[in-house]
Enzyme design. Structure first.
Site, PDB file in Angstrom:
ATOM      1  N   SER A  65       0.676  -1.225  -0.092  1.00  0.00           N
ATOM      2  CA  SER A  65       0.525  -0.062  -0.341  1.00  0.00           C
ATOM      3  C   SER A  65       0.595   1.226  -0.163  1.00  0.00           C
ATOM      4  CB  SER A  65      -1.270  -0.078   1.429  1.00  0.00           C
ATOM      5  OG  SER A  65      -1.639  -0.651   0.761  1.00  0.00           O
ATOM      6  N   GLU A  66       1.945   1.127   1.067  1.00  0.00           N
ATOM      7  CA  GLU A  66       2.786   2.883   0.616  1.00  0.00           C
ATOM      8  C   GLU A  66       4.267   1.866   0.810  1.00  0.00           C
ATOM      9  OE1 GLU A  66      -0.982   4.771   1.977  1.00  0.00           O
ATOM     10  OE2 GLU A  66      -0.014   2.879   2.808  1.00  0.00           O
ATOM     11  N   SER A  67       5.158   2.290   0.604  1.00  0.00           N
ATOM     12  CA  SER A  67       6.883   1.913   1.271  1.00  0.00           C
ATOM     13  C   SER A  67       7.084   3.935   1.282  1.00  0.00           C
ATOM     14  CB  SER A  67       7.407   2.322   0.011  1.00  0.00           C
ATOM     15  OG  SER A  67       7.346   0.818  -0.389  1.00  0.00           O
TER      16      SER A  67
END
Length: 322
Positions: A65-67
């Site tokens: 979903s995010e880094s």
């Protein structure tokens, strides 16, 4: 093949492997106290020198979903600057990367700590984000971020269009409360549903999504109901952002602050003066998450929005890039 690189003192030939940069990252599950729950996050603890295009490519490669990428702070009084990317775009602020990055910074001794807790400032694209890290059993435990003030924006009365977008009958939407965009940094369109069965049945109709969402000025839709699966939860939630490369998000901290503000503003949850809320999310996709929310109210005004949770360390690795 050999590559030529100008050296400060002489012309030197380097084999290609010398020109590769090795990037160390940590994998954590956020908003959970057990492995394989919550929202997975990759934290790159040294983002110095990386172009935004490279960070975006890495986030696409990680396919989470995010880094997040940790950089030196612009203000020496602050801890770090953090940039956050979904597979599709950079975000101004996000909850699970803020909490998860703080967890890694504490675990890797990259921040100073007191005996029981530490307060630090992270610089994100939206501004400064205060974070409080509580320690338990020698490591980071509950982590709280303070989000910017909640802003209530566009509403929609088009129940049929929203229901079509969610692949639900119109009767599944709880019309006692507004369908509305609320933001503490990232605008999210909130849709109240009548029951758990309706929440479980949501499936995004992409054509209807692409028609409707521009009318409220955001690309993220969040559905919730006060009928829950787990004792201790306040609401059952789901969040969808297909335009950001995230069809369904397991746990959304940036939406949970606005969710808490919505629940308090419309009297679904009472604050006297503080409301304590737990949002269960990610259950339908096999990643149960529990996001803690605190909303402080003075009179009719919401004066503080906090989102918190626990993290589980899952491992580490390296990427080699040119």
């Amino acid at each position: 093949m050999l590559y030529w690189v100008p050296d400060a003192l002489r012309m030197t030939y380097y084999p290609p492997e010398v020109l590769m940069r090795r990037l160390h990252y940590h994998r954590v599950d956020v908003f959970t106290n057990r492995p394989f729950g919550g929202n997975p996050l990759a934290v790159f603890t040294n983002g110095r020198g990386l172009a935004a295009e490279t960070m975006q490519a890495i986030a696409r490669e990680m396919n989470l979903s995010e880094s997040s990428f940790v950089l030196p702070a612009d203000d020496p009084a602050h801890a770090y600057r953090v940039r956050i990317f979904t597979p599709g775009s950079e975000l101004p602020m996000a909850g699970h990367p803020t909490v998860g990055t703080s967890f890694v910074l504490a675990r890797e001794h990259m921040i100073e700590r007191t005996r029981d807790h530490t307060v630090l400032i992270l610089e994100e694209n939206i501004g400064d984000i205060p974070v409080e890290i509580n320690f338990a059993d020698g490591g980071p435990g509950m982590i709280w971020m303070t989000q910017p003030a909640a802003q209530f924006a566009a509403r929609s009365d088009d129940v049929d269009a929203v229901a079509d977008m969610l692949s639900l009958p119109s009767s599944a939407i709880d019309t006692r409360y507004p369908m509305q965009v609320v933001s503490t940094g990232v605008p999210v369109f909130f849709v109240p549903l009548v029951d758990l069965e309706s929440a479980r049945a949501v499936s995004i109709n992409r054509r209807a999504f692409e028609r409707f969402m521009p009318t409220v000025g955001t690309t993220e839709v969040f559905v919730f109901t006060t009928e829950v699966e787990n004792p201790g939860s306040t609401v059952h939630s789901r969040m969808f952002a297909p335009e950001l490369g995230v069809y369904e998000d397991p746990a959304t901290g940036a939406a949970s602050g606005p969710l808490g503000a919505y629940l308090v503003r419309y009297g679904i949850v009472h604050a006297s003066p503080v409301a304590y809320i737990v949002s269960e999310q990610g259950i339908e996709i096999g990643r149960p998450s529990f996001i803690h929310i605190q909303i402080e109210r003075q009179g009719d005004e919401i004066v503080r929005v906090q989102v918190g949770g626990e993290c589980v360390y899952m491992g580490e690795g390296f990427l080699e890039i040119e």
